[in-house]
Scaffold this active site. Structure first.
Site, mmCIF file in Angstrom:
data_model
loop_
_atom_site.group_PDB
_atom_site.id
_atom_site.type_symbol
_atom_site.label_atom_id
_atom_site.label_comp_id
_atom_site.label_asym_id
_atom_site.label_seq_id
_atom_site.Cartn_x
_atom_site.Cartn_y
_atom_site.Cartn_z
ATOM 1 N N GLY A 248 36.522 -8.467 1.406
ATOM 2 C CA GLY A 248 37.894 -8.464 1.889
ATOM 3 C C GLY A 248 38.668 -9.732 1.585
ATOM 4 O O GLY A 248 39.876 -9.799 1.841
ATOM 5 N N LYS A 249 38.005 -10.740 0.999
ATOM 6 C CA LYS A 249 38.710 -12.018 0.822
ATOM 7 C C LYS A 249 39.859 -11.922 -0.177
ATOM 8 O O LYS A 249 40.886 -12.588 -0.006
ATOM 9 C CB LYS A 249 37.742 -13.128 0.419
ATOM 10 C CG LYS A 249 37.085 -12.994 -0.942
ATOM 11 C CD LYS A 249 36.153 -14.185 -1.172
ATOM 12 C CE LYS A 249 35.456 -14.112 -2.526
ATOM 13 N NZ LYS A 249 34.561 -15.282 -2.725
ATOM 14 N N PHE B 222 31.264 -8.584 -6.407
ATOM 15 C CA PHE B 222 31.847 -9.893 -6.743
ATOM 16 C C PHE B 222 32.890 -10.323 -5.712
ATOM 17 O O PHE B 222 33.907 -10.921 -6.054
ATOM 18 C CB PHE B 222 32.465 -9.870 -8.132
ATOM 19 C CG PHE B 222 31.472 -10.018 -9.252
ATOM 20 C CD1 PHE B 222 31.853 -10.562 -10.472
ATOM 21 C CD2 PHE B 222 30.154 -9.632 -9.103
ATOM 22 C CE1 PHE B 222 30.947 -10.705 -11.516
ATOM 23 C CE2 PHE B 222 29.243 -9.771 -10.128
ATOM 24 C CZ PHE B 222 29.636 -10.308 -11.348
ATOM 25 N N GLY B 223 32.633 -10.025 -4.446
ATOM 26 C CA GLY B 223 33.511 -10.473 -3.374
ATOM 27 C C GLY B 223 34.614 -9.511 -2.994
ATOM 28 O O GLY B 223 35.253 -9.681 -1.951
ATOM 29 N N TYR C 10 20.644 -17.456 -16.443
ATOM 30 C CA TYR C 10 21.387 -18.076 -15.354
ATOM 31 C C TYR C 10 21.395 -19.583 -15.462
ATOM 32 O O TYR C 10 20.456 -20.164 -15.975
ATOM 33 C CB TYR C 10 20.774 -17.691 -14.002
ATOM 34 C CG TYR C 10 20.838 -16.225 -13.668
ATOM 35 C CD1 TYR C 10 21.644 -15.337 -14.369
ATOM 36 C CD2 TYR C 10 20.067 -15.702 -12.628
ATOM 37 C CE1 TYR C 10 21.686 -13.988 -14.046
ATOM 38 C CE2 TYR C 10 20.107 -14.359 -12.299
ATOM 39 C CZ TYR C 10 20.905 -13.511 -13.004
ATOM 40 O OH TYR C 10 20.943 -12.182 -12.683
ATOM 41 N N LEU D 150 34.412 -6.540 -1.885
ATOM 42 C CA LEU D 150 34.097 -5.808 -0.662
ATOM 43 C C LEU D 150 33.931 -6.719 0.546
ATOM 44 O O LEU D 150 33.649 -6.243 1.644
ATOM 45 C CB LEU D 150 32.837 -4.960 -0.882
ATOM 46 C CG LEU D 150 33.042 -3.792 -1.858
ATOM 47 C CD1 LEU D 150 31.720 -3.148 -2.226
ATOM 48 C CD2 LEU D 150 33.995 -2.747 -1.258
ATOM 49 N N LEU E 219 28.356 -6.597 -2.924
ATOM 50 C CA LEU E 219 29.712 -6.913 -2.459
ATOM 51 C C LEU E 219 30.731 -6.907 -3.593
ATOM 52 O O LEU E 219 31.873 -7.341 -3.417
ATOM 53 C CB LEU E 219 29.724 -8.276 -1.753
ATOM 54 C CG LEU E 219 28.970 -8.325 -0.421
ATOM 55 C CD1 LEU E 219 29.010 -9.724 0.174
ATOM 56 C CD2 LEU E 219 29.528 -7.311 0.561
ATOM 57 N N SER F 220 24.901 -6.865 -6.896
ATOM 58 C CA SER F 220 26.344 -6.913 -6.649
ATOM 59 C C SER F 220 26.770 -5.990 -5.507
ATOM 60 O O SER F 220 27.751 -5.248 -5.638
ATOM 61 C CB SER F 220 27.109 -6.568 -7.930
ATOM 62 O OG SER F 220 28.416 -7.082 -7.889
#
Length: 345
Positions: free
Chosen positions: A242-243, A237-238, A53, A240, A235, A233
């Site tokens: 909704g964005k 990678f976003g 990372y 979930l 969500l 993960s």
């Protein structure tokens, strides 16, 4: 906050773990330390990082996350923080990490750990994980095993023997796996028992409403063999949150970084995410809260690794712990899963 035994270890980990992969890329040191402080404040005692990372991995940020975490850790009571990190394996050919690295052999494992300890400003880590297997296997969006891609690799027993020496030296307390499959878990368990080597206590795999592959084979294996799931993960990678349903170009790793998150490019990802968002709306919840609440209380999850780039996101992630989904809502979720089964494996 709830605390759970991690697999067969003596580690009592918080049910939420703070992931750090954005530290050093999307989060500077000050904002990263604010997240870490807030996590401790609400009872999180578990922090996960990796030598690779920040993410997406690149030479300029290699090791930056561990440095940021280490600077924070130096101000904490060390025995109050359960710290996990990972060694990068050779399968992704990250040439700036020990020249590839060529293998998960003794020289690479020892060099990787020593580097992590220096950056983290500690003399031991509580959980040392193999970030992904050295052997041929499908991962990160690949969906089937291909025997034609077999290659020479360091035997599992040899990997465990090196890790055993590091446990004996007190540099690591427990060993874990990541991005593994059922055969790999069973082989590590079998050889540990046969030769008196460290038994893996955890597996860190993607697990979310778009990717429930873990439930097919690994859930039984890990339950029977006392290997705790660290679900990353949650969500997706976003997706979930909704964005991307509201704005396909919304700011996030998938739009900021080219060719990132390949597993989420498959055609049923968006329809499935939209269906789950519909369930959330009918329940008066945000899509992110629904997705997190589902993962948080799955029977197979030891701890859920959350990550955020803003404090508002972190607060929403934390607040979702207080939401319990009804049996009827779980049935709706399962119905969507059967319609769009694992669109992002």
């Amino acid at each position: 906050m709830e605390y759970r035994k991690l697999g067969g270890s003596e580690l009592e980990v918080s049910s939420i773990c703070l992931g750090t992969m954005t530290f050093g890329e999307q989060n500077d040191e000050a904002s990263a330390h604010s997240q870490l402080d807030r996590a401790i404040e609400v009872g999180i005692n578990f922090v996960d990082t990796a030598e690779m990372y920040a993410v997406p991995p690149r030479p300029e940020t290699y090791g930056a996350t561990e440095v940021i975490v280490g600077n924070w850790l130096a101000r904490q009571p060390r025995d109050k923080v359960i710290l996990a990190t990972k060694i990068a394996g050779p399968a992704r050919s990250l040439q700036w990490i020990r020249g590839g690295p060529p293998a998960l052999d003794g020289a690479n494992i020892r060099e990787a750990l020593e580097g992590s300890l220096r950056r983290l400003r500690t003399d031991y880590v509580d959980l040392y994980q193999l970030h992904w297997p050295e052997r041929n296997q499908p991962m990160f969006g690949q969906w089937c095993y291909d025997p034609s891609k077999e290659r020479d690799c360091t035997p599992v027993r040899a990997q465990l023997e090196v890790l055993a020496g590091l446990v004996e030296q007190g540099k690591i307390r427990y060993v874990g796996l990541s991005n593994e499959h059922p055969w790999g878990v069973m082989e590590f368990v079998r050889l540990a028992e046969q030769y008196g080597l460290p038994r893996v206590v955890s597996i860190q795999n993607a697990y979310n409403l778009l990717n429930r592959v873990y439930e097919y084979g690994l859930a039984e294996v890990c339950h029977r063999e006392s290997v705790g799931l660290l679900a990353y993960s949650p969500l997706a990678f976003g997706h979930l949150s909704g964005k991307y349903l509201r704005d396909a170009s919304a700011s996030g790793r998938l739009t900021l970084f080219k060719n990132f998150g390949q597993r989420y490019t498959k055609e049923n990802v968006t329809p499935a995410a939209r269906a789950y968002a519909g369930i959330a709306e009918r329940q008066g919840l945000s899509p992110a809260t629904l997705a997190l609440a589902w993962v948080y209380r799955r029977w197979c999850v030891a701890s859920t690794i959350i990550g955020a780039t803003t404090m508002d996101q972190l607060e929403e992630n934390l607040a979702a712990w207080n939401v319990e989904l009804s049996p009827e809502t779980i049935e709706e979720i399962d119905a969507v899963h059967l319609r769009y089964t694992n669109p992002a494996p």
